[in-house]
Design a protein around this motif. Structure first.
Motif, PDB file in Angstrom:
ATOM      1  N   TRP A 314       0.689  -1.338   0.029  1.00 53.53           N
ATOM      2  CA  TRP A 314       0.113  -0.085   0.087  1.00 53.53           C
ATOM      3  C   TRP A 314       0.767   1.350  -0.078  1.00 53.53           C
ATOM      4  O   TRP A 314       0.394   2.299  -0.748  1.00 53.53           O
ATOM      5  N   THR A 315       2.027   1.473   0.618  1.00 57.51           N
ATOM      6  CA  THR A 315       2.949   2.636   0.713  1.00 57.51           C
ATOM      7  C   THR A 315       3.628   2.716  -0.655  1.00 57.51           C
ATOM      8  O   THR A 315       3.420   4.001  -0.898  1.00 57.51           O
ATOM      9  N   SER A 316       4.114   1.845  -1.099  1.00 56.33           N
ATOM     10  CA  SER A 316       4.677   1.936  -2.332  1.00 56.33           C
ATOM     11  C   SER A 316       3.730   2.087  -3.519  1.00 56.33           C
ATOM     12  O   SER A 316       4.018   3.089  -4.356  1.00 56.33           O
ATOM     13  N   ALA A 317       2.550   1.735  -3.604  1.00 54.88           N
ATOM     14  CA  ALA A 317       1.589   2.073  -4.360  1.00 54.88           C
ATOM     15  C   ALA A 317       1.212   3.463  -4.289  1.00 54.88           C
ATOM     16  O   ALA A 317       0.735   4.024  -5.250  1.00 54.88           O
ATOM     17  N   GLY A 318       0.936   3.791  -3.133  1.00 58.66           N
ATOM     18  CA  GLY A 318       0.637   5.200  -2.648  1.00 58.66           C
ATOM     19  C   GLY A 318       1.437   6.297  -3.317  1.00 58.66           C
ATOM     20  O   GLY A 318       0.969   7.439  -3.802  1.00 58.66           O
ATOM     21  N   PHE A 319       2.891   6.150  -2.870  1.00 57.67           N
ATOM     22  CA  PHE A 319       3.735   6.967  -3.558  1.00 57.67           C
ATOM     23  C   PHE A 319       3.996   6.881  -4.960  1.00 57.67           C
ATOM     24  O   PHE A 319       4.130   8.027  -5.621  1.00 57.67           O
ATOM     25  N   SER A 320       3.650   5.783  -5.575  1.00 62.33           N
ATOM     26  CA  SER A 320       3.280   5.611  -6.865  1.00 62.33           C
ATOM     27  C   SER A 320       2.693   6.405  -7.627  1.00 62.33           C
ATOM     28  O   SER A 320       2.664   7.134  -8.651  1.00 62.33           O
ATOM     29  N   ALA A 321       1.273   6.522  -7.206  1.00 61.77           N
ATOM     30  CA  ALA A 321       0.191   7.299  -7.502  1.00 61.77           C
ATOM     31  C   ALA A 321       0.305   8.705  -7.274  1.00 61.77           C
ATOM     32  O   ALA A 321      -0.075   9.536  -8.172  1.00 61.77           O
TER      33      ALA A 321
END
Length: 337
Positions: A314-321
């Motif tokens: 979730w954290t890496s996906a959030g920063f990606s978005a």
């Protein structure tokens, strides 16, 4: 006869009236037939004037030669980054191609390809900066330092290539070669930018604890997130060394460490740009998209191996978005200027 005699007398008197009076000119008075006549004295050129003229000419030639030498250095830096950017991109494409129909799925290959792809993008950015004469900027010197860290780790992949002939091993050869070649233009560009390593290091450390707006705060959180993963990877490498694991095993961790190191530099550069409200610049638009791709592949890879949506996913996906959205918004704003 009187006219001829008078003319001769005037001519003789005029010739004798001209004489040197140092380095200045003045009027010399003579008398012809009882009437005063004034003649300009001859100017004397002082030896120092000739010396100054010669010195100026030498200085101009020296400046021209220096400019020509600087242009040659810049051309070599630009060519070196362009070549390495191409090589890194070929390696990234090769990793993906080699995984088609493979048993491991797409999580690991995409994340593995994101490292050389990120290096290709940063090399391209540094090439454009060199062409524009902007390598002296703190942003590009910072990127050069983190790319150097990636290159030093990437060179270790030669250990993974030794003794193999398959495409996978050939790709490791390519990555180690690209990393080695990239060191020259990267370090030359950093030196060409008149570096001050210690003051820049102090400024970098200070920037890890400060922010000026909301966007900068999110980028700073992303920087700390990636930097933490980088430190954990370093601890992993140290443990493997102390346990006496094979060099090839350590090399695989070193490649991942290099990817996280370069991503840390990219995220910090974006945080610094956000502090200065400069995210609409072409460099930072590109860096946003590059960071989004690497963070997105990281999330996909972790999801693949864990089989669940963990906090890391979730954290890496959030920063990606977040980086993708900022890149799009900045690109739209720039197109309207």
């Amino acid at each position: 006869m009187k006219l001829a005699f008078s003319s001769s007398l005037i001519l003789a008197t005029s010739v004798s009236a001209f004489h040197h009076v140092g380095s200045t000119s003045r009027l010399v008075t003579s008398t012809v037939g009882g009437s005063p006549m004034r003649f300009p004295a001859a100017a004397k050129i002082h030896p120092t004037s000739v010396s100054r003229i010669g010195t100026t000419g030498v200085a101009k030639r020296s400046t021209s030669l220096q400019m020509a030498a600087d242009e040659k250095v810049t051309d070599r830096i630009v060519f070196g980054h362009q070549l390495c950017s191409f090589l890194f991109f070929v390696v990234a494409a090769g990793v993906i191609f080699n995984s088609i129909g493979g048993p491991v799925g797409w999580g690991l290959p995409l994340y593995a390809a994101s490292g050389p792809y990120l290096a290709a993008g940063v090399s391209s950015i540094l090439s454009d900066a060199a062409s524009a004469g902007r390598l002296g900027s703190a942003t590009y010197k910072r990127l050069a330092l983190f790319l150097t860290e990636f290159n030093l780790c990437g060179m270790s992949t030669i250990l993974l290539a030794l003794g193999g002939t398959a495409l996978r091993e050939q790709l490791f050869y390519g990555l180690s070669l690209a990393s080695l070649l990239s060191l020259s233009p990267t370090l030359a560009g950093y030196k060409n930018g008149e570096p001050d390593f210690f003051s820049e290091t102090g400024s970098l450390i200070k920037g890890f604890f400060t922010f000026k707006n909301f966007n900068a705060f999110i980028y700073l959180c992303g920087t700390w997130f990636v930097a933490t993963l980088k430190v954990l990877k370093l601890v992993d490498i140290v443990n493997l060394v102390m346990e006496g694991n094979p060099a090839k095993t350590i090399a695989t961790r070193a490649v991942r460490f290099g990817r996280l190191a370069l991503l840390t530099g990219v995220m910090y550069s974006l945080k610094d740009a956000a502090d200065r409200n400069r995210l609409e610049g072409s460099t930072f638009i590109d860096l946003n998209f590059l960071a989004s791709i690497v963070l997105g592949t990281m999330a996909f890879y972790v999801k693949t191996i864990r089989g669940a949506l963990t906090p890391l996913v979730w954290t890496s996906a959030g920063f990606s978005a977040f980086t993708a959205l900022n890149g799009l918004v900045s690109a739209v704003k720039k197109s309207k200027e």
